[in-house]
Scaffold this motif. Structure first.
Motif, mmCIF file in Angstrom:
data_model
loop_
_atom_site.group_PDB
_atom_site.id
_atom_site.type_symbol
_atom_site.label_atom_id
_atom_site.label_comp_id
_atom_site.label_asym_id
_atom_site.label_seq_id
_atom_site.Cartn_x
_atom_site.Cartn_y
_atom_site.Cartn_z
ATOM 1 N N VAL A 11 -2.384 45.695 50.590
ATOM 2 C CA VAL A 11 -2.016 46.249 51.946
ATOM 3 C C VAL A 11 -2.809 45.946 53.355
ATOM 4 C CG1 VAL A 11 -2.087 48.824 52.587
ATOM 5 C CG2 VAL A 11 -0.791 48.444 50.188
ATOM 6 N N GLU A 12 -3.195 46.477 54.332
ATOM 7 C CA GLU A 12 -4.199 45.783 54.825
ATOM 8 C C GLU A 12 -4.004 47.330 55.852
ATOM 9 O OE1 GLU A 12 -5.867 43.746 55.736
ATOM 10 O OE2 GLU A 12 -5.219 42.702 53.793
ATOM 11 N N LEU A 13 -4.917 48.117 56.778
ATOM 12 C CA LEU A 13 -4.863 48.595 57.390
ATOM 13 C C LEU A 13 -3.179 48.634 58.899
ATOM 14 C CD1 LEU A 13 -6.465 51.595 58.159
ATOM 15 C CD2 LEU A 13 -7.766 49.971 59.879
ATOM 16 N N GLY A 14 -3.604 48.076 58.945
ATOM 17 C CA GLY A 14 -2.069 47.890 59.780
ATOM 18 C C GLY A 14 -0.572 48.117 59.122
ATOM 19 N N ASP A 15 -0.754 47.577 57.988
ATOM 20 C CA ASP A 15 -0.075 48.073 57.371
ATOM 21 C C ASP A 15 0.910 49.715 56.650
ATOM 22 O OD1 ASP A 15 0.563 45.377 56.831
ATOM 23 O OD2 ASP A 15 -0.624 45.643 55.011
ATOM 24 N N VAL A 16 -0.483 50.665 57.028
ATOM 25 C CA VAL A 16 0.003 51.828 56.658
ATOM 26 C C VAL A 16 0.541 52.454 58.131
ATOM 27 C CG1 VAL A 16 -1.490 54.299 57.041
ATOM 28 C CG2 VAL A 16 -2.596 52.104 55.708
ATOM 29 N N GLU A 17 1.948 52.889 57.757
ATOM 30 C CA GLU A 17 2.798 53.400 58.433
ATOM 31 C C GLU A 17 2.366 54.835 58.930
ATOM 32 O OE1 GLU A 17 6.305 53.698 56.394
ATOM 33 O OE2 GLU A 17 6.733 52.186 56.273
ATOM 34 N N ARG A 18 1.840 55.882 57.909
ATOM 35 C CA ARG A 18 0.562 57.592 58.768
ATOM 36 C C ARG A 18 0.231 57.724 57.640
ATOM 37 N NH1 ARG A 18 5.662 59.052 56.124
ATOM 38 N NH2 ARG A 18 5.690 60.710 55.124
ATOM 39 N N TRP A 19 -1.100 57.873 58.105
ATOM 40 C CA TRP A 19 -1.858 59.046 57.598
ATOM 41 C C TRP A 19 -1.428 60.801 57.336
ATOM 42 C CZ3 TRP A 19 -5.680 56.315 55.050
ATOM 43 C CH2 TRP A 19 -5.753 55.522 55.561
ATOM 44 N N VAL A 20 -2.225 60.977 56.057
ATOM 45 C CA VAL A 20 -1.198 62.760 55.744
ATOM 46 C C VAL A 20 -2.475 62.818 55.304
ATOM 47 C CG1 VAL A 20 0.125 63.995 54.670
ATOM 48 C CG2 VAL A 20 1.308 61.967 55.570
ATOM 49 N N VAL A 37 -0.013 56.708 54.618
ATOM 50 C CA VAL A 37 1.607 56.241 53.268
ATOM 51 C C VAL A 37 2.013 54.808 53.522
ATOM 52 C CG1 VAL A 37 3.978 57.560 53.105
ATOM 53 C CG2 VAL A 37 1.617 58.658 52.991
ATOM 54 N N ARG A 38 3.244 54.594 53.344
ATOM 55 C CA ARG A 38 3.932 52.985 53.713
ATOM 56 C C ARG A 38 5.221 53.327 52.934
ATOM 57 N NH1 ARG A 38 1.768 47.051 52.454
ATOM 58 N NH2 ARG A 38 2.692 48.014 50.566
ATOM 59 N N VAL A 43 -0.265 55.115 49.215
ATOM 60 C CA VAL A 43 -1.019 53.700 49.105
ATOM 61 C C VAL A 43 -2.690 52.784 49.959
ATOM 62 C CG1 VAL A 43 1.510 52.096 50.112
ATOM 63 C CG2 VAL A 43 -0.270 52.687 52.120
ATOM 64 N N GLY A 44 -3.384 54.382 49.974
ATOM 65 C CA GLY A 44 -4.221 54.914 50.453
ATOM 66 C C GLY A 44 -4.996 55.863 50.280
ATOM 67 N N VAL A 45 -6.468 56.657 50.683
ATOM 68 C CA VAL A 45 -7.076 56.799 51.002
ATOM 69 C C VAL A 45 -8.134 57.274 51.966
ATOM 70 C CG1 VAL A 45 -6.215 58.036 48.956
ATOM 71 C CG2 VAL A 45 -8.345 57.065 48.746
ATOM 72 N N ARG A 46 -8.712 57.849 52.986
ATOM 73 C CA ARG A 46 -9.806 57.531 53.938
ATOM 74 C C ARG A 46 -10.545 59.646 53.780
ATOM 75 N NH1 ARG A 46 -6.617 56.456 59.639
ATOM 76 N NH2 ARG A 46 -6.330 59.036 60.312
#
Length: 74
Positions: A11-20, A37-38, A43-46
């Motif tokens: 998963v690349e940063l550009g693949d992320v649809e939104r951050w919750v 979220v994708r 699909v990840g955290v920050r």
């Protein structure tokens, strides 16, 4: 301020649809974590630079600093 992130393999940063923004069961928002979220899946955290845990204002409800331990409990 540094904000770390981790995405699932492939998963690349550009693949992320939104951050919750996350929220803990113990207290309201301010946990310093966004969830990537994708396709309806996590699909990840920050980290969140604006939350109190990252601005030297730890939440006293979750902090153990300065708390005394009852006798016989370590």
């Amino acid at each position: 301020m540094r904000v770390d992130s981790h995405l699932a393999e492939g998963v690349e940063l550009g693949d992320v649809e939104r951050w919750v923004q996350s929220a803990s069961i113990l207290h309201s928002n301010g946990d310093a974590l966004d969830i990537a979220v994708r396709d309806g899946r996590m699909v990840g955290v920050r980290g969140r630079a604006v939350d109190r845990v990252n601005t030297a204002g730890s939440d006293p409800r979750t902090s153990t600093a300065g708390r005394r331990t009852a006798p016989g409990r370590g």
